[in-house]
Design a protein around this motif. Structure first.
Motif, PDB file in Angstrom:
ATOM      1  N   UNK A  40       0.864  -1.187   0.000  1.00  0.00           N
ATOM      2  CA  UNK A  40       0.000   0.000   0.000  1.00  0.00           C
ATOM      3  C   UNK A  40       0.901   1.238   0.000  1.00  0.00           C
ATOM      4  N   UNK A  41       1.499   1.499  -1.153  1.00  0.00           N
ATOM      5  CA  UNK A  41       2.530   2.520  -1.242  1.00  0.00           C
ATOM      6  C   UNK A  41       1.999   3.938  -1.061  1.00  0.00           C
ATOM      7  N   UNK A  42       0.801   4.216  -1.507  1.00  0.00           N
ATOM      8  CA  UNK A  42       0.228   5.559  -1.329  1.00  0.00           C
ATOM      9  C   UNK A  42      -0.029   5.837   0.155  1.00  0.00           C
ATOM     10  N   UNK A  43      -0.547   4.851   0.861  1.00  0.00           N
ATOM     11  CA  UNK A  43      -0.747   5.007   2.300  1.00  0.00           C
ATOM     12  C   UNK A  43       0.569   5.161   3.032  1.00  0.00           C
ATOM     13  N   UNK A  44       1.563   4.384   2.621  1.00  0.00           N
ATOM     14  CA  UNK A  44       2.891   4.488   3.234  1.00  0.00           C
ATOM     15  C   UNK A  44       3.477   5.876   2.995  1.00  0.00           C
ATOM     16  N   UNK A  45       3.271   6.414   1.787  1.00  0.00           N
ATOM     17  CA  UNK A  45       3.762   7.752   1.471  1.00  0.00           C
ATOM     18  C   UNK A  45       3.128   8.789   2.394  1.00  0.00           C
ATOM     19  N   UNK A  46       1.840   8.662   2.618  1.00  0.00           N
ATOM     20  CA  UNK A  46       1.142   9.604   3.499  1.00  0.00           C
ATOM     21  C   UNK A  46       1.677   9.514   4.926  1.00  0.00           C
ATOM     22  N   UNK A  47       1.875   8.308   5.424  1.00  0.00           N
ATOM     23  CA  UNK A  47       2.381   8.150   6.788  1.00  0.00           C
ATOM     24  C   UNK A  47       3.814   8.648   6.924  1.00  0.00           C
ATOM     25  N   UNK A  48       4.612   8.514   5.868  1.00  0.00           N
ATOM     26  CA  UNK A  48       5.975   9.070   5.915  1.00  0.00           C
ATOM     27  C   UNK A  48       5.918  10.601   5.949  1.00  0.00           C
ATOM     28  N   UNK A  49       4.981  11.175   5.224  1.00  0.00           N
ATOM     29  CA  UNK A  49       4.805  12.636   5.255  1.00  0.00           C
ATOM     30  C   UNK A  49       4.350  13.087   6.641  1.00  0.00           C
ATOM     31  N   UNK A  50       3.474  12.322   7.262  1.00  0.00           N
ATOM     32  CA  UNK A  50       3.028  12.622   8.626  1.00  0.00           C
ATOM     33  C   UNK A  50       4.215  12.513   9.586  1.00  0.00           C
ATOM     34  N   UNK A  51       5.017  11.471   9.414  1.00  0.00           N
ATOM     35  CA  UNK A  51       6.203  11.267  10.253  1.00  0.00           C
ATOM     36  C   UNK A  51       7.141  12.469  10.172  1.00  0.00           C
ATOM     37  N   UNK A  52       7.374  12.981   8.973  1.00  0.00           N
ATOM     38  CA  UNK A  52       8.236  14.156   8.813  1.00  0.00           C
ATOM     39  C   UNK A  52       7.659  15.369   9.534  1.00  0.00           C
ATOM     40  N   UNK A  53       6.363  15.554   9.446  1.00  0.00           N
ATOM     41  CA  UNK A  53       5.728  16.701  10.100  1.00  0.00           C
ATOM     42  C   UNK A  53       5.771  16.569  11.617  1.00  0.00           C
ATOM     43  N   UNK A  54       5.646  15.368  12.127  1.00  0.00           N
ATOM     44  CA  UNK A  54       5.773  15.153  13.572  1.00  0.00           C
ATOM     45  C   UNK A  54       7.176  15.541  14.026  1.00  0.00           C
ATOM     46  N   UNK A  55       8.165  15.234  13.199  1.00  0.00           N
ATOM     47  CA  UNK A  55       9.538  15.638  13.513  1.00  0.00           C
ATOM     48  C   UNK A  55       9.685  17.147  13.598  1.00  0.00           C
ATOM     49  N   UNK A  56       9.035  17.863  12.707  1.00  0.00           N
ATOM     50  CA  UNK A  56       9.071  19.326  12.738  1.00  0.00           C
ATOM     51  C   UNK A  56       8.373  19.831  13.999  1.00  0.00           C
ATOM     52  N   UNK A  57       7.251  19.234  14.333  1.00  0.00           N
ATOM     53  CA  UNK A  57       6.532  19.645  15.544  1.00  0.00           C
ATOM     54  C   UNK A  57       7.393  19.419  16.780  1.00  0.00           C
ATOM     55  N   UNK A  58       8.071  18.289  16.833  1.00  0.00           N
ATOM     56  CA  UNK A  58       8.917  17.978  17.978  1.00  0.00           C
ATOM     57  C   UNK A  58      10.116  18.904  18.092  1.00  0.00           C
ATOM     58  N   UNK A  59      10.552  19.440  16.948  1.00  0.00           N
ATOM     59  CA  UNK A  59      11.688  20.357  16.943  1.00  0.00           C
ATOM     60  C   UNK A  59      11.242  21.794  17.177  1.00  0.00           C
ATOM     61  N   UNK A  60       9.936  22.005  17.313  1.00  0.00           N
ATOM     62  CA  UNK A  60       9.414  23.346  17.536  1.00  0.00           C
ATOM     63  C   UNK A  60       9.456  24.200  16.281  1.00  0.00           C
ATOM     64  N   UNK A  61       9.404  23.535  15.123  1.00  0.00           N
ATOM     65  CA  UNK A  61       9.498  24.246  13.854  1.00  0.00           C
ATOM     66  C   UNK A  61       8.197  24.873  13.413  1.00  0.00           C
ATOM     67  N   UNK A  62       8.285  25.569  12.300  1.00  0.00           N
ATOM     68  CA  UNK A  62       7.138  26.245  11.696  1.00  0.00           C
ATOM     69  C   UNK A  62       6.274  25.226  10.972  1.00  0.00           C
ATOM     70  N   UNK A  63       4.981  25.285  11.152  1.00  0.00           N
ATOM     71  CA  UNK A  63       4.069  24.330  10.544  1.00  0.00           C
ATOM     72  C   UNK A  63       3.874  24.534   9.047  1.00  0.00           C
ATOM     73  N   UNK A  64       4.178  25.689   8.520  1.00  0.00           N
ATOM     74  CA  UNK A  64       4.054  25.978   7.085  1.00  0.00           C
ATOM     75  C   UNK A  64       2.699  25.516   6.556  1.00  0.00           C
ATOM     76  N   UNK A  65       1.649  26.132   7.020  1.00  0.00           N
ATOM     77  CA  UNK A  65       0.265  25.727   6.711  1.00  0.00           C
ATOM     78  C   UNK A  65      -0.162  25.949   5.274  1.00  0.00           C
TER      79      UNK A  65
END
Length: 66
Positions: A40-65
């Motif tokens: 399920x590569x499309x779902x995996x791609x979405x979860x990897x994108x979510x994972x990257x954003x969680x990393x930004x949140x944990x680093x206190x970065x800008x959400x870039x909405x």
């Protein structure tokens, strides 16, 4: 108002972080790996994108909405 894909991924990242706290990053990565193993590569791609954003949140970065 229609949510863009980017905003949707940020919303998902915030929700995963709310639900899983410190384990949010590993949860998202595990989910991506599980979906990829199932082909399920499309779902995996979405979860990897979510994972990257969680990393930004944990680093206190800008959400870039945008």
């Amino acid at each position: 108002m229609q949510m863009t894909e980017n905003r949707h991924l940020w919303a998902c990242a915030l929700e995963v972080e709310r639900q899983h706290g410190e384990d949010a990053s590993s949860f998202a990565l595990q989910r991506a790996n599980e979906l990829e193993a199932l082909g399920a590569f499309e779902g995996a791609r979405a979860w990897r994108a979510i994972h990257l954003r969680i990393g930004v949140l944990g680093a206190g970065g800008d959400c870039a909405w945008q």
